[in-house]
Scaffold this motif. Structure first.
Motif, PDB file in Angstrom:
ATOM      1  N   GLN A  96       0.813  -1.217   0.000  1.00  0.00           N
ATOM      2  CA  GLN A  96       0.000   0.000   0.000  1.00  0.00           C
ATOM      3  C   GLN A  96       0.850   1.271   0.000  1.00  0.00           C
ATOM      4  N   LYS A  97       2.024   1.213   0.644  1.00  0.00           N
ATOM      5  CA  LYS A  97       2.974   2.328   0.696  1.00  0.00           C
ATOM      6  C   LYS A  97       2.380   3.669   1.149  1.00  0.00           C
ATOM      7  N   PRO A  98       1.625   3.711   2.236  1.00  0.00           N
ATOM      8  CA  PRO A  98       1.219   5.008   2.781  1.00  0.00           C
ATOM      9  C   PRO A  98       2.448   5.716   3.352  1.00  0.00           C
ATOM     10  N   LEU A  99       2.506   7.026   3.241  1.00  0.00           N
ATOM     11  CA  LEU A  99       3.689   7.737   3.713  1.00  0.00           C
ATOM     12  C   LEU A  99       3.782   7.691   5.237  1.00  0.00           C
ATOM     13  N   VAL A 100       2.671   8.012   5.921  1.00  0.00           N
ATOM     14  CA  VAL A 100       2.642   7.976   7.382  1.00  0.00           C
ATOM     15  C   VAL A 100       1.410   7.185   7.810  1.00  0.00           C
ATOM     16  N   LEU A 226      20.248  12.197   9.522  1.00  0.00           N
ATOM     17  CA  LEU A 226      20.359  10.819   9.036  1.00  0.00           C
ATOM     18  C   LEU A 226      20.260  10.771   7.513  1.00  0.00           C
ATOM     19  N   ALA A 227      19.368  11.574   6.945  1.00  0.00           N
ATOM     20  CA  ALA A 227      19.223  11.598   5.488  1.00  0.00           C
ATOM     21  C   ALA A 227      20.499  12.104   4.825  1.00  0.00           C
ATOM     22  N   ALA A 228      21.120  13.116   5.441  1.00  0.00           N
ATOM     23  CA  ALA A 228      22.361  13.656   4.874  1.00  0.00           C
ATOM     24  C   ALA A 228      23.494  12.640   4.975  1.00  0.00           C
ATOM     25  N   HIS A 229      23.596  11.953   6.095  1.00  0.00           N
ATOM     26  CA  HIS A 229      24.695  11.011   6.322  1.00  0.00           C
ATOM     27  C   HIS A 229      24.571   9.770   5.434  1.00  0.00           C
ATOM     28  N   TYR A 230      23.375   9.191   5.346  1.00  0.00           N
ATOM     29  CA  TYR A 230      23.193   7.924   4.634  1.00  0.00           C
ATOM     30  C   TYR A 230      22.789   8.117   3.166  1.00  0.00           C
ATOM     31  N   GLY A 231      22.394   9.326   2.822  1.00  0.00           N
ATOM     32  CA  GLY A 231      21.908   9.530   1.461  1.00  0.00           C
ATOM     33  C   GLY A 231      20.563   8.887   1.235  1.00  0.00           C
ATOM     34  N   LYS A 232      19.871   8.597   2.293  1.00  0.00           N
ATOM     35  CA  LYS A 232      18.551   7.971   2.219  1.00  0.00           C
ATOM     36  C   LYS A 232      17.731   8.447   3.412  1.00  0.00           C
ATOM     37  N   ALA A 233      16.517   8.899   3.160  1.00  0.00           N
ATOM     38  CA  ALA A 233      15.668   9.414   4.235  1.00  0.00           C
ATOM     39  C   ALA A 233      15.273   8.287   5.189  1.00  0.00           C
ATOM     40  N   PRO A 234      15.219   8.574   6.495  1.00  0.00           N
ATOM     41  CA  PRO A 234      14.932   7.527   7.478  1.00  0.00           C
ATOM     42  C   PRO A 234      13.455   7.167   7.552  1.00  0.00           C
ATOM     43  N   ILE A 235      13.214   6.066   8.232  1.00  0.00           N
ATOM     44  CA  ILE A 235      11.862   5.669   8.649  1.00  0.00           C
ATOM     45  C   ILE A 235      11.709   6.095  10.107  1.00  0.00           C
ATOM     46  N   ILE A 236      10.590   6.740  10.438  1.00  0.00           N
ATOM     47  CA  ILE A 236      10.340   7.193  11.808  1.00  0.00           C
ATOM     48  C   ILE A 236       9.218   6.357  12.412  1.00  0.00           C
ATOM     49  N   LYS A 273      10.642  16.432   4.085  1.00  0.00           N
ATOM     50  CA  LYS A 273      11.185  15.724   2.921  1.00  0.00           C
ATOM     51  C   LYS A 273      12.176  14.638   3.318  1.00  0.00           C
ATOM     52  N   ASN A 274      12.588  14.661   4.577  1.00  0.00           N
ATOM     53  CA  ASN A 274      13.593  13.701   5.038  1.00  0.00           C
ATOM     54  C   ASN A 274      12.956  12.523   5.777  1.00  0.00           C
ATOM     55  N   ILE A 275      11.965  11.954   5.172  1.00  0.00           N
ATOM     56  CA  ILE A 275      11.306  10.777   5.738  1.00  0.00           C
ATOM     57  C   ILE A 275      10.892   9.860   4.595  1.00  0.00           C
ATOM     58  N   THR A 276      11.210   8.577   4.732  1.00  0.00           N
ATOM     59  CA  THR A 276      10.763   7.591   3.748  1.00  0.00           C
ATOM     60  C   THR A 276       9.371   7.106   4.103  1.00  0.00           C
ATOM     61  N   TYR A 277       9.210   6.639   5.338  1.00  0.00           N
ATOM     62  CA  TYR A 277       7.904   6.224   5.856  1.00  0.00           C
ATOM     63  C   TYR A 277       7.828   6.610   7.321  1.00  0.00           C
ATOM     64  N   GLY A 278       6.608   6.745   7.800  1.00  0.00           N
ATOM     65  CA  GLY A 278       6.394   6.996   9.216  1.00  0.00           C
ATOM     66  C   GLY A 278       5.343   6.043   9.768  1.00  0.00           C
TER      67      GLY A 278
END
Length: 623
Positions: A96-100, A226-236, A273-278
């Protein structure tokens, strides 16, 4: 020991079948007294002609895993304990990939364990964490899902233990939680991708020096770093987001915690913008004070929705498999009676906390879940209960369904504003289920609601008794006197105890008939449910009695009550009204139902009241 009639009712069999099983020796410990059979209390209905003592039998190899009571660590739960595989929650989410996503479920239904499972699955780690999933259902779903394993930085906070009496203590606890979470990401202190001011902020939180305002920005800033360090937005992941909000309501720092949480969650989830999923979990669907104000990317999943309905709590097939594993498959009916009955979406769900405690403690049915925390919801309900609410509680306790409007957007503070909101709160908190529901144009539901199971029925009764004692309607001495008089079959002592109970109840309740009937019946149910099955307004003989108490064990007498009320009566008139009520029991043969149950010792009570006066006349008949 129980009579064959009682066992027949409990097992859903005929008395003749029970007697036949006893005659054939298929119920161990059954003894015959005269013409009647008595069966041990811990006997259960056999699925195949056998009866278990109630203690679960371990596998022959002696290698059964213990049950995970209080274990919310996924790695430990799945490796050291009996684990019910809920990893397909990951598949359903990725489909389903809901953002939050907000999952609203009652407490102790596996929310924290599921959130930790998500953390372990998604989080980047120096350890190869795929080993914790290779034998789970999600791994069999293919590379499309496996490719997400261990690929994201994760922020994980659980507020389940943020239960303090003051705002100051709550802030201190949240500061400690943030310290621990920032401590899990200390690689950021040496990151070449971060500016010095970002590292300075990180160190301030890590050292416990951040103010409440600075902490309210923690999720937003940590996700950026975390997004800057890993180059990928985190999951919260935020577990039990509303626990400190509930404490704030009950401990008078509601405005402070709402103000903090609004900024805390807004930075994390609104236009971040720095979140993949929540992911968030809680009991309440969403706070009315708009702590998620403007968050248009939030997908809310509640007990009313079909999505994710099997992933919080145990399904029937999962419970059956567990019972078989521990060698107590014959306990399924009892387990269902006590802990099943919840409806999440359209799926019937068992309370997982109670199921694992029941099995691990030798299959002894008790109210395990309701004893794990305070029942503020019911306390608040009883404090503001109107006559209509009291009447509906009374109907619920009789096992009936009542019609109620369910608005999932309410919070505790709305209870005082509109007492009708109690049904919504009771539902989301796990005290009601919705056998039938119809969505309304305003987003609320018109529902039939009922009590899910025996465990929840017991907490209604205990809370009602506690409430009656708090407001002085009944004392512990009175409660004990009623219990002792029933045990000793002392009719005079029982008459005195009930007179005291009713006299004090009338002093509390309005003198009108309806409110008093309800208060009296609820109190008696709370007092006597362990000894009796209580019925009211049922046909028996040539009419409908007011209250009948059918003993669960033959050592207690059966009781029939006829209640009458009239305003402005003098003592002599009230005495006559009580005698008339007592005579009506005999005239209408209200005791016929008790006699048909095989009850030989019956106490009849004619109860009359006027204003704040009460008179009771009693009569005992022994066959």
């Amino acid at each position: 020991m129980k009579s064959s009639e009682q066992i027949a009712e409990e097992w859903g069999l005929s008395k003749i079948t029970i007697n036949d099983l006893c005659n054939k020796g298929k119920i161990l410990g059954a003894v015959k007294q005269g013409r009647k059979w008595l069966v041990p209390d811990d006997a259960v209905r056999p699925a195949d002609g056998r009866v278990s003592s109630g203690k679960y039998a371990k596998k022959k190899d002696g290698k059964t895993r213990p049950l995970p009571i209080g274990v919310s660590d996924y790695v430990r739960a799945q490796s050291e304990y009996y684990y019910v595989d809920k990893t397909l929650l990951i598949k359903e989410f990725l489909d389903q990939k809901p953002l939050v996503s907000l999952f609203a479920r009652p407490r102790r239904f596996g929310k924290t364990l599921n959130m930790d499972m998500l953390r372990v699955f998604f989080e980047i780690s120096a350890e190869d964490t795929s080993k914790y999933f290779v034998d789970k259902a999600i791994w069999k779903c293919g590379e499309e899902y496996r490719k997400h394993q261990g690929k994201y930085p994760v922020i994980f906070l659980t507020f389940k233990d943020v239960k303090y009496d003051s705002w100051e203590s709550t802030v201190a606890k949240i500061r400690g939680l943030l310290q621990n979470e920032f401590g899990r990401h200390q690689e950021l202190l040496s990151s070449s991708e971060l500016a010095e001011y970002e590292k300075a902020y990180f160190s301030k939180v890590l050292n416990g020096e951040a103010s409440a305002v600075e902490m309210s920005e923690a999720l937003e800033k940590l996700s950026q770093m975390l997004a800057a360090h890993y180059g990928k937005a985190p999951i919260i992941i935020i577990d039990e987001y509303d626990t400190p909000i509930q404490e704030g309501y009950s401990k008078d720092f509601y405005d402070e915690i709402i103000g903090f949480m609004r900024n805390f969650f807004s930075g994390a989830f609104k236009d971040n913008k720095n979140i993949t999923y929540g992911f968030l979990t809680g009991i309440l669907r969403i706070a009315q004070e708009s702590i998620f104000s403007g968050l248009n990317n939030l997908t809310v999943n509640s007990v009313m929705d079909d999505e994710y309905d099997e992933f919080f709590g145990f399904t029937s097939s999962e419970v059956r498999k567990m019972l078989e594993y521990y060698g107590v498959a014959d306990k399924e009916d009892e387990l269902k009676d006590w802990y099943d009955g919840y409806l999440f979406g359209s799926t019937e769900i068992y309370n997982p906390w109670s199921v694992i405690n029941y099995i691990s403690r030798g299959c002894i049915p008790q109210a395990y879940w309701v004893n794990t925390g305070k029942n503020e919801v019911l306390e608040d309900v009883l404090t503001i209960a109107t006559d209509d609410i009291t009447e509906r509680l009374y109907a619920l306790l009789r096992g009936e369904k009542v019609v109620a409007r369910i608005d999932q957007n309410v919070v505790y503070r709305s209870l005082a504003e509109d007492p009708a909101n109690i049904y919504s709160l009771l539902l989301v908190a796990g005290y009601l289920k919705t056998p039938k529901k119809e969505l309304q144009a305003d987003g609320a539901y018109l529902c039939e609601v009922s009590i899910p199971n025996r465990e929840i029925a017991s907490v209604y009764k205990s809370e009602i008794l506690s409430h009656l004692m708090q407001i002085g309607a009944i004392t512990r001495t009175t409660a004990n006197m009623i219990a002792e008089s029933l045990y000793a079959n002392d009719i005079k002592k029982l008459q005195k105890a009930i007179s005291e109970y009713m006299d004090k109840s009338i002093s509390f309740y309005d003198a009108g008939a309806e409110g008093f009937y309800h208060g009296l019946t609820l109190g008696l149910i709370a007092l006597l449910d362990n000894q009796y099955r209580i019925k009211s307004n049922r046909e028996s003989g040539d009419g409908r009695y007011d209250i009948s108490l059918i003993p669960r064990e033959k050592k207690y007498p059966g009781i029939i009550m006829e209640l009458k009320w009239k305003s402005g009566l003098e003592e002599a008139e009230l005495e006559k009204l009580s005698i008339d009520a007592l005579g009506q029991i005999d005239e209408k043969r209200y005791d016929l139902e008790l006699k048909e149950e095989g009850i030989e010792n019956i106490i009849k009570l004619g109860i009359a009241f006027s204003g704040k006066k009460v008179v009771i006349n009693a009569k005992q008949s022994v066959l």
